[in-house]
Motif scaffolding. Structure first.
Motif, PDB file in Angstrom:
ATOM      1  N   GLU A  88      92.097 115.975  -9.504  1.00  9.41           N
ATOM      2  CA  GLU A  88      92.207 117.306  -8.903  1.00  9.41           C
ATOM      3  C   GLU A  88      91.009 118.160  -9.341  1.00  9.41           C
ATOM      4  O   GLU A  88      90.618 118.147 -10.507  1.00  9.41           O
ATOM      5  CB  GLU A  88      93.512 117.967  -9.327  1.00  9.41           C
ATOM      6  N   THR A  89      90.421 118.894  -8.382  1.00 14.03           N
ATOM      7  CA  THR A  89      89.217 119.689  -8.665  1.00 14.03           C
ATOM      8  C   THR A  89      89.438 121.191  -8.529  1.00 14.03           C
ATOM      9  O   THR A  89      88.490 121.965  -8.646  1.00 14.03           O
ATOM     10  CB  THR A  89      88.073 119.272  -7.714  1.00 14.03           C
ATOM     11  N   LYS A  90      90.669 121.603  -8.274  1.00 12.82           N
ATOM     12  CA  LYS A  90      90.951 123.023  -8.015  1.00 12.82           C
ATOM     13  C   LYS A  90      90.438 123.929  -9.134  1.00 12.82           C
ATOM     14  O   LYS A  90      89.908 125.014  -8.876  1.00 12.82           O
ATOM     15  CB  LYS A  90      92.455 123.217  -7.831  1.00 12.82           C
ATOM     16  N   ALA A  91      90.583 123.508 -10.389  1.00  8.19           N
ATOM     17  CA  ALA A  91      90.233 124.361 -11.528  1.00  8.19           C
ATOM     18  C   ALA A  91      88.848 124.064 -12.088  1.00  8.19           C
ATOM     19  O   ALA A  91      88.489 124.575 -13.156  1.00  8.19           O
ATOM     20  CB  ALA A  91      91.275 124.201 -12.637  1.00  8.19           C
ATOM     21  N   THR A  92      88.037 123.283 -11.380  1.00  2.00           N
ATOM     22  CA  THR A  92      86.704 122.936 -11.877  1.00  2.00           C
ATOM     23  C   THR A  92      85.772 124.142 -11.841  1.00  2.00           C
ATOM     24  O   THR A  92      85.650 124.811 -10.818  1.00  2.00           O
ATOM     25  CB  THR A  92      86.091 121.800 -11.028  1.00  2.00           C
ATOM     26  N   ASP A  93      85.124 124.430 -12.963  1.00  2.00           N
ATOM     27  CA  ASP A  93      84.114 125.489 -13.021  1.00  2.00           C
ATOM     28  C   ASP A  93      82.812 124.943 -12.437  1.00  2.00           C
ATOM     29  O   ASP A  93      82.289 123.925 -12.897  1.00  2.00           O
ATOM     30  CB  ASP A  93      83.895 125.934 -14.470  1.00  2.00           C
ATOM     31  N   LEU A  94      82.273 125.616 -11.417  1.00  2.00           N
ATOM     32  CA  LEU A  94      81.094 125.098 -10.731  1.00  2.00           C
ATOM     33  C   LEU A  94      79.829 125.157 -11.580  1.00  2.00           C
ATOM     34  O   LEU A  94      78.867 124.438 -11.317  1.00  2.00           O
ATOM     35  CB  LEU A  94      80.872 125.855  -9.409  1.00  2.00           C
ATOM     36  N   ASP A  95      79.798 126.014 -12.595  1.00  3.24           N
ATOM     37  CA  ASP A  95      78.644 126.067 -13.495  1.00  3.24           C
ATOM     38  C   ASP A  95      78.670 124.923 -14.506  1.00  3.24           C
ATOM     39  O   ASP A  95      77.692 124.207 -14.682  1.00  3.24           O
ATOM     40  CB  ASP A  95      78.612 127.400 -14.241  1.00  3.24           C
ATOM     41  N   SER A  96      79.799 124.762 -15.178  1.00  2.00           N
ATOM     42  CA  SER A  96      79.888 123.782 -16.260  1.00  2.00           C
ATOM     43  C   SER A  96      80.472 122.442 -15.827  1.00  2.00           C
ATOM     44  O   SER A  96      80.336 121.451 -16.543  1.00  2.00           O
ATOM     45  CB  SER A  96      80.757 124.351 -17.389  1.00  2.00           C
ATOM     46  N   MET A  97      81.151 122.394 -14.675  1.00  2.00           N
ATOM     47  CA  MET A  97      81.849 121.214 -14.172  1.00  2.00           C
ATOM     48  C   MET A  97      82.989 120.789 -15.100  1.00  2.00           C
ATOM     49  O   MET A  97      83.398 119.641 -15.124  1.00  2.00           O
ATOM     50  CB  MET A  97      80.884 120.047 -13.937  1.00  2.00           C
ATOM     51  N   ILE A  98      83.505 121.726 -15.890  1.00  2.00           N
ATOM     52  CA  ILE A  98      84.634 121.490 -16.777  1.00  2.00           C
ATOM     53  C   ILE A  98      85.888 122.069 -16.136  1.00  2.00           C
ATOM     54  O   ILE A  98      85.854 123.144 -15.532  1.00  2.00           O
ATOM     55  CB  ILE A  98      84.400 122.146 -18.157  1.00  2.00           C
ATOM     56  N   ASP A  99      86.989 121.352 -16.280  1.00  4.28           N
ATOM     57  CA  ASP A  99      88.268 121.846 -15.773  1.00  4.28           C
ATOM     58  C   ASP A  99      88.669 123.066 -16.604  1.00  4.28           C
ATOM     59  O   ASP A  99      88.867 122.966 -17.819  1.00  4.28           O
ATOM     60  CB  ASP A  99      89.336 120.751 -15.880  1.00  4.28           C
ATOM     61  N   GLU A 100      88.784 124.214 -15.948  1.00  3.44           N
ATOM     62  CA  GLU A 100      89.045 125.457 -16.665  1.00  3.44           C
ATOM     63  C   GLU A 100      90.396 125.454 -17.369  1.00  3.44           C
ATOM     64  O   GLU A 100      90.545 126.045 -18.442  1.00  3.44           O
ATOM     65  CB  GLU A 100      88.968 126.641 -15.692  1.00  3.44           C
ATOM     66  N   THR A 101      91.390 124.794 -16.807  1.00  4.35           N
ATOM     67  CA  THR A 101      92.709 124.760 -17.452  1.00  4.35           C
ATOM     68  C   THR A 101      92.658 123.946 -18.742  1.00  4.35           C
ATOM     69  O   THR A 101      93.291 124.298 -19.743  1.00  4.35           O
ATOM     70  CB  THR A 101      93.761 124.157 -16.499  1.00  4.35           C
ATOM     71  N   VAL A 102      91.867 122.865 -18.735  1.00  5.54           N
ATOM     72  CA  VAL A 102      91.707 122.054 -19.944  1.00  5.54           C
ATOM     73  C   VAL A 102      90.958 122.847 -21.007  1.00  5.54           C
ATOM     74  O   VAL A 102      91.313 122.849 -22.184  1.00  5.54           O
ATOM     75  CB  VAL A 102      90.962 120.738 -19.629  1.00  5.54           C
ATOM     76  N   ALA A 103      89.892 123.546 -20.568  1.00  7.61           N
ATOM     77  CA  ALA A 103      89.115 124.350 -21.508  1.00  7.61           C
ATOM     78  C   ALA A 103      89.964 125.444 -22.155  1.00  7.61           C
ATOM     79  O   ALA A 103      89.836 125.728 -23.360  1.00  7.61           O
ATOM     80  CB  ALA A 103      87.912 124.970 -20.777  1.00  7.61           C
ATOM     81  N   GLU A 104      90.837 126.061 -21.357  1.00  5.98           N
ATOM     82  CA  GLU A 104      91.705 127.102 -21.893  1.00  5.98           C
ATOM     83  C   GLU A 104      92.682 126.546 -22.929  1.00  5.98           C
ATOM     84  O   GLU A 104      92.942 127.160 -23.966  1.00  5.98           O
ATOM     85  CB  GLU A 104      92.478 127.755 -20.749  1.00  5.98           C
ATOM     86  N   ARG A 105      93.223 125.347 -22.687  1.00  7.34           N
ATOM     87  CA  ARG A 105      94.143 124.734 -23.637  1.00  7.34           C
ATOM     88  C   ARG A 105      93.425 124.425 -24.962  1.00  7.34           C
ATOM     89  O   ARG A 105      93.964 124.607 -26.035  1.00  7.34           O
ATOM     90  CB  ARG A 105      94.725 123.444 -23.041  1.00  7.34           C
ATOM     91  N   ILE A 106      92.200 123.908 -24.843  1.00 13.86           N
ATOM     92  CA  ILE A 106      91.426 123.588 -26.055  1.00 13.86           C
ATOM     93  C   ILE A 106      91.157 124.848 -26.871  1.00 13.86           C
ATOM     94  O   ILE A 106      91.286 124.869 -28.092  1.00 13.86           O
ATOM     95  CB  ILE A 106      90.107 122.896 -25.677  1.00 13.86           C
ATOM     96  N   GLU A 107      90.793 125.917 -26.141  1.00 14.08           N
ATOM     97  CA  GLU A 107      90.487 127.178 -26.824  1.00 14.08           C
ATOM     98  C   GLU A 107      91.739 127.740 -27.522  1.00 14.08           C
ATOM     99  O   GLU A 107      91.675 128.252 -28.624  1.00 14.08           O
ATOM    100  CB  GLU A 107      89.950 128.190 -25.814  1.00 14.08           C
ATOM    101  N   GLN A 108      92.902 127.592 -26.851  1.00 16.62           N
ATOM    102  CA  GLN A 108      94.146 128.130 -27.422  1.00 16.62           C
ATOM    103  C   GLN A 108      94.604 127.347 -28.640  1.00 16.62           C
ATOM    104  O   GLN A 108      95.226 127.908 -29.560  1.00 16.62           O
ATOM    105  CB  GLN A 108      95.244 128.107 -26.349  1.00 16.62           C
ATOM    106  N   THR A 109      94.287 126.055 -28.689  1.00 14.90           N
ATOM    107  CA  THR A 109      94.744 125.220 -29.804  1.00 14.90           C
ATOM    108  C   THR A 109      93.703 125.061 -30.912  1.00 14.90           C
ATOM    109  O   THR A 109      93.984 124.455 -31.931  1.00 14.90           O
ATOM    110  CB  THR A 109      95.125 123.820 -29.295  1.00 14.90           C
ATOM    111  N   SER A 110      92.497 125.630 -30.665  1.00 14.74           N
ATOM    112  CA  SER A 110      91.451 125.520 -31.694  1.00 14.74           C
ATOM    113  C   SER A 110      91.778 126.418 -32.864  1.00 14.74           C
ATOM    114  O   SER A 110      92.304 127.527 -32.696  1.00 14.74           O
ATOM    115  CB  SER A 110      90.092 125.907 -31.109  1.00 14.74           C
ATOM    116  N   PRO A 111      91.468 126.004 -34.146  1.00 12.55           N
ATOM    117  CA  PRO A 111      91.762 126.841 -35.325  1.00 12.55           C
ATOM    118  C   PRO A 111      90.846 128.024 -35.400  1.00 12.55           C
ATOM    119  O   PRO A 111      89.764 128.017 -34.841  1.00 12.55           O
ATOM    120  CB  PRO A 111      91.518 125.862 -36.480  1.00 12.55           C
TER     121      PRO A 111
END
Length: 464
Positions: free
Chosen positions: A441-464
């Motif tokens: 699924e590409t709905k949440a893909t950031d066109l600048d970074s090509m990173i899935d924004e939902t995945v990036a948000e989860r990583i940021e929320q769980t980072s210490p």
């Protein structure tokens, strides 16, 4: 270059530019498709009789689809290196000049074999132009879209397909009424065949001039401008696509195959089958009557493109397309319920209602399938190869799903009956389903970074 997100007034200009440009391009493309069935077999391929002339005309129709990947490579190279704006202007200009030239061509009766040869050359140029047009218009919309609304923004250039079809075939319908042209009783010396058919080709230059004026007033997209700022411009985007994104290129191609096959069955092949002579196994409906049915059905195509944009943003591109493509397969398997001669009849007694239902179902599925493509295909590729990658995928699919389809379908219908054409569509649909199952699924893909924004948000929320 401005790096700021576009304001509302400029975004409206982008919408108009992408919609107007693709409408003009598809208008030019479709007037050839219509003429390839009703006019060119008589004027450019008279050496062939009946089916032979039609197949020869269909072959030149398919030449443009061979040219389209070439256009996507050429224009994609400059689109990824120079920018989206200049490339869009160039593609529109090439298409417009080629279409205008077809309107000036002498026929076979005047210059012999040079007539179909030149017709093929200009059709090739049309294909090159459209090959560079679609991905540029799609990127213009996607790379300026609001977060979470990319499919809705990207549906605007998709509307150019039904709008261009309506304009082209509406023009031809008006001409046939004005000239009193009847395809079932056509004579070579009729005014429509001597000069009337040329009018849509010649007058298209007015639309092209309007499209060029609008596009020259655009700026570069913020996403492309940021890529240039980061120094990401490549020497050869095409080599990079094949080196780093071959999987995405292949999947993108097959994702589009069923959509292409469906559309050219519902427009080009069905027109030839619908108006063809009964003694050759066709329906024998008058050209004018059948064109009215097609124009009504295309309204469903146009209506469901915005619906598909909303659904793709709400539920995701992959999920929506899996459902729609499954419906396309079932539709193909159900051709016998609509096109069987025992059900639909032929000639003056042909059941127009059944034909209209058949066309409308096909065009509804087309709108739902075609709408998300201008969001999905660009989302598969990074910015510095996005023009090339999305364009090559889109146009390679045109060879597999569109270039061969009218020709193969005509042969299948003549050899095994119209029901076999539905099986062909079902096979195309099956290939698309497999490609979708292998695509993320590409709905949440950031066109600048090509990173899935939902995945990036989860990583940021769980980072210490």
């Amino acid at each position: 270059m401005s790096l700021e997100p576009p304001d509302k007034s400029y975004r409206n200009r982008i919408i108009f530019a992408s919609l107007a440009g693709t409408t003009i391009e598809f208008f030019d493309f479709y007037i050839y498709a219509t003429a390839a069935v009703s006019v060119f077999p008589l004027l450019f391929f008279p050496a062939g009789e009946g089916s032979a002339a039609l197949l020869a005309s269909m072959a030149t129709f398919g030449v443009a689809f061979i040219a389209r990947p070439i256009g996507s490579v050429v224009f994609g190279h400059f689109g990824d290196r120079v920018g989206r704006k200049a490339t869009l202007v160039g593609s529109l200009l090439l298409m417009g000049l080629a279409t205008f030239a077809i309107g000036l061509l002498p026929t076979y009766h005047r210059i012999g074999l040079f007539a179909p040869l030149l017709l093929t050359v200009f059709r090739f140029c049309q294909g090159v132009g459209l090959g560079g047009e679609w991905s540029g218009a799609a990127l213009l919309a996607t790379e300026t879209a609001d977060k979470g609304k990319r499919a809705r923004a990207a549906m605007w250039p998709q509307l150019g397909a039904p709008f261009g079809f309506i304009l082209a075939n509406g023009f031809f319908l008006s001409l046939t009424i004005g000239f009193g042209f009847d395809s079932t009783k056509a004579k070579i010396d009729e005014h429509f065949l001597t000069w009337g058919w040329r009018l849509p080709f010649l007058l298209s230059i007015i639309l092209v001039t309007l499209g060029l004026y609008v596009r020259l007033k655009l700026h570069e997209t913020p996403v492309f401008a940021r890529a240039l700022e980061r120094g990401e411009k490549l020497k050869s985007p095409l080599i990079q696509v094949f080196r780093a994104n071959l999987k995405e290129l292949t999947l993108g191609t097959f994702i589009m195959v069923a959509t292409y096959g469906l559309f050219y069955l519902m427009t080009t092949w069905i027109l030839s089958y619908g108006i063809g002579k009964v003694e050759l196994g066709n329906l024998g409906v008058g050209y004018r009557d059948f064109l009215v049915l097609q124009l009504i059905s295309v309204l469903f195509f146009a209506a469901f493109i915005p619906v598909s944009g909303w659904l793709a943003d709400r539920f995701g591109r992959r999920r929506l397309l899996l459902v729609v493509t499954t419906a396309i397969v079932l539709f193909g398997l159900g051709f016998k319920f609509f096109l069987s001669r025992e059900i639909v009849g032929s000639g003056a007694t042909a059941n127009r209602g059944v034909i209209l239902v058949f066309l409308s179902i096909g065009m509804t599925l087309m709108g739902l399938s075609f709408g998300p493509m201008s969001a999905l295909l660009p989302e598969l590729f990074p910015t510095n190869t996005r023009y090339t990658g999305s364009g090559v995928s889109y146009n390679l699919a045109s060879i597999l799903g569109a270039a061969l389809t009218p020709f193969v379908a005509t042969w299948l219908a003549q050899t095994y009956g119209a029901v076999s054409v539905g099986y062909y569509l079902a096979a195309l649909g099956a290939s698309t389903i497999i490609a979708l199952l292998l695509t993320k699924e590409t709905k949440a893909t950031d066109l600048d970074s090509m990173i899935d924004e939902t995945v990036a948000e989860r990583i940021e929320q769980t980072s210490p």
